[in-house]
Design a protein around this motif. Structure first.
Motif, mmCIF file in Angstrom:
data_model
loop_
_atom_site.group_PDB
_atom_site.id
_atom_site.type_symbol
_atom_site.label_atom_id
_atom_site.label_comp_id
_atom_site.label_asym_id
_atom_site.label_seq_id
_atom_site.Cartn_x
_atom_site.Cartn_y
_atom_site.Cartn_z
ATOM 1 N N VAL A 60 0.950 -1.129 -0.112
ATOM 2 C CA VAL A 60 -0.054 -0.139 -0.031
ATOM 3 C C VAL A 60 0.842 1.228 -0.327
ATOM 4 C CG1 VAL A 60 -1.632 1.288 1.194
ATOM 5 C CG2 VAL A 60 -1.639 -1.280 1.214
ATOM 6 N N ALA A 61 0.998 2.036 -1.136
ATOM 7 C CA ALA A 61 1.784 3.085 -1.420
ATOM 8 C C ALA A 61 1.200 4.434 -0.703
ATOM 9 C CB ALA A 61 2.040 3.328 -2.695
ATOM 10 N N GLY A 62 1.976 4.924 0.286
ATOM 11 C CA GLY A 62 1.382 6.307 1.130
ATOM 12 C C GLY A 62 2.025 7.485 -0.119
ATOM 13 N N PHE A 82 0.992 4.821 -14.146
ATOM 14 C CA PHE A 82 1.441 4.391 -12.709
ATOM 15 C C PHE A 82 0.520 3.501 -12.137
ATOM 16 C CE2 PHE A 82 1.911 4.984 -8.150
ATOM 17 C CZ PHE A 82 3.229 4.920 -8.137
ATOM 18 N N LEU A 83 1.007 2.311 -11.572
ATOM 19 C CA LEU A 83 0.029 1.275 -11.248
ATOM 20 C C LEU A 83 0.378 0.896 -9.662
ATOM 21 C CD1 LEU A 83 -1.636 -1.300 -12.125
ATOM 22 C CD2 LEU A 83 0.266 -2.612 -12.196
ATOM 23 N N SER A 84 -0.718 0.935 -8.867
ATOM 24 C CA SER A 84 -0.513 0.505 -7.602
ATOM 25 C C SER A 84 -0.901 -1.112 -7.386
ATOM 26 C CB SER A 84 -1.346 1.144 -6.701
ATOM 27 O OG SER A 84 -1.200 0.853 -5.382
ATOM 28 N N MET A 85 -0.074 -1.816 -6.603
ATOM 29 C CA MET A 85 -0.535 -3.065 -6.464
ATOM 30 C C MET A 85 -1.907 -3.382 -5.309
ATOM 31 S SD MET A 85 1.593 -5.357 -7.789
ATOM 32 C CE MET A 85 3.370 -5.301 -8.586
ATOM 33 N N HIS A 86 -2.141 -2.377 -4.567
ATOM 34 C CA HIS A 86 -3.068 -2.353 -3.951
ATOM 35 C C HIS A 86 -3.909 -1.125 -4.129
ATOM 36 C CE1 HIS A 86 -0.523 -5.227 -2.097
ATOM 37 N NE2 HIS A 86 -1.552 -6.050 -1.380
ATOM 38 N N ALA A 87 -5.212 -0.964 -3.657
ATOM 39 C CA ALA A 87 -5.897 0.354 -3.581
ATOM 40 C C ALA A 87 -5.296 1.279 -2.721
ATOM 41 C CB ALA A 87 -7.225 0.024 -2.795
ATOM 42 N N LEU A 88 -5.117 2.457 -3.105
ATOM 43 C CA LEU A 88 -4.309 3.841 -2.783
ATOM 44 C C LEU A 88 -5.231 4.231 -1.522
ATOM 45 C CD1 LEU A 88 -2.906 5.154 -5.876
ATOM 46 C CD2 LEU A 88 -1.716 3.992 -3.983
ATOM 47 N N VAL A 93 -3.821 9.236 -3.846
ATOM 48 C CA VAL A 93 -4.532 9.546 -4.950
ATOM 49 C C VAL A 93 -4.376 10.711 -5.205
ATOM 50 C CG1 VAL A 93 -6.910 9.447 -6.053
ATOM 51 C CG2 VAL A 93 -6.215 7.526 -4.898
ATOM 52 N N ALA A 94 -4.670 11.753 -4.335
ATOM 53 C CA ALA A 94 -4.570 13.083 -4.584
ATOM 54 C C ALA A 94 -3.321 13.623 -5.144
ATOM 55 C CB ALA A 94 -4.713 13.981 -3.034
#
Length: 260
Positions: A60-62, A82-88, A93-94
């Motif tokens: 989960v990317a901060g 840009f891809l995140s492995m999990h929901a951000l 997102v902002a």
């Protein structure tokens, strides 16, 4: 050796699919000189396609990690993804939105029990061949045309460069009346088959070629004792895989930036 089934893998499936994506995309994009850490991978080529300037994060990317990940993607006027492995989280997102990224789609994480694989009929006029170095150019042509990617991006990813020395990696090309019209690539890690690079020439879509290019090689993996195949689909491609018996196990959000 008994390979694991989706039932054996249970709740671990989604994270296994993410980890396989991580390992495979690092392998494919490494010739393009990426920046990479355990949590972050970014490859910028300056070529005119979002996936030619591409980053992803694990876990989960901060917001701080997202800022680091998109820094080079925002420096020039080229399209990027840009891809995140999990929901951000909302704060991450902002950061993306403040830098011109918009949510493109949510990519389904999918798996099939190969005992339940639905194998479609051979599309009219088609044959499939395992592609080694001798068929590198045909595979690159099919892959780059099918995904509408720059050929220079795809060429270092083809069988001439990754046919050996990267564990179990297989490339296939589908010909229709002699013309290379579709590509596929398969990895094997810990007995699980990863499905990648399923691309069909735009003028040959709708004939069932993509589904067959996926299923036909999986039959041989099944015969060799493999029980699970995994992939990450686009929203457009997911219905094709569901018809083959793949089931959803989560999703990964994809964001794109197209400078005006």
């Amino acid at each position: 050796m008994r390979h694991p089934s989706p039932t054996d893998l249970g709740d671990r499936l989604a994270d296994l699919i993410r980890a396989d994506f991580d390992a495979t995309f690092r392998m494919l994009f490494r010739p393009h000189g990426p920046t990479e850490t355990e949590r972050l991978f970014v490859a910028t080529t300056g070529m005119p396609h979002p996936f030619a300037n591409f980053g992803f994060t694990t876990g989960v990317a901060g917001p701080a990690l997202v800022k680091e990940g998109i820094r080079s993607l925002c420096e020039d006027a080229f399209p990027s993804a840009f891809l995140s492995m999990h929901a951000l989280p909302a704060e991450s997102v902002a950061v993306l939105e403040e830098n011109g990224f918009v949510h493109g789609e949510s990519m389904p994480l999918m798996a099939v029990d190969l005992a339940e694989l639905v194998v479609p009929d051979v599309p009219e006029g088609c044959v499939i061949e395992r592609a080694g170095a001798d068929l590198h150019d045909d595979w690159v042509d099919a892959m780059s045309t099918g995904y509408e990617l720059p050929r220079d991006l795809v060429d270092p990813m083809g069988p001439r460069h990754f046919g050996s020395g990267e564990g179990a990696v297989e490339f296939h090309v589908v010909r229709r009346r002699g013309e290379p019209v579709a590509s596929s690539m398969f990895t094997v890690r810990d007995g699980v088959v990863g499905v990648y690079c399923i691309a069909t020439h735009p003028s040959h879509r709708g004939a069932g070629i993509g589904g067959w290019a996926t299923a036909a090689p999986l039959v041989r993996f099944r015969e060799a004792g493999h029980r699970t195949a995994i992939l990450q689909a686009s929203e457009m491609g997911a219905p094709i895989y569901r018809r083959l018996g793949f089931r959803d196990h989560g999703e990964m959000p994809l964001y794109v930036r197209i400078p005006s």
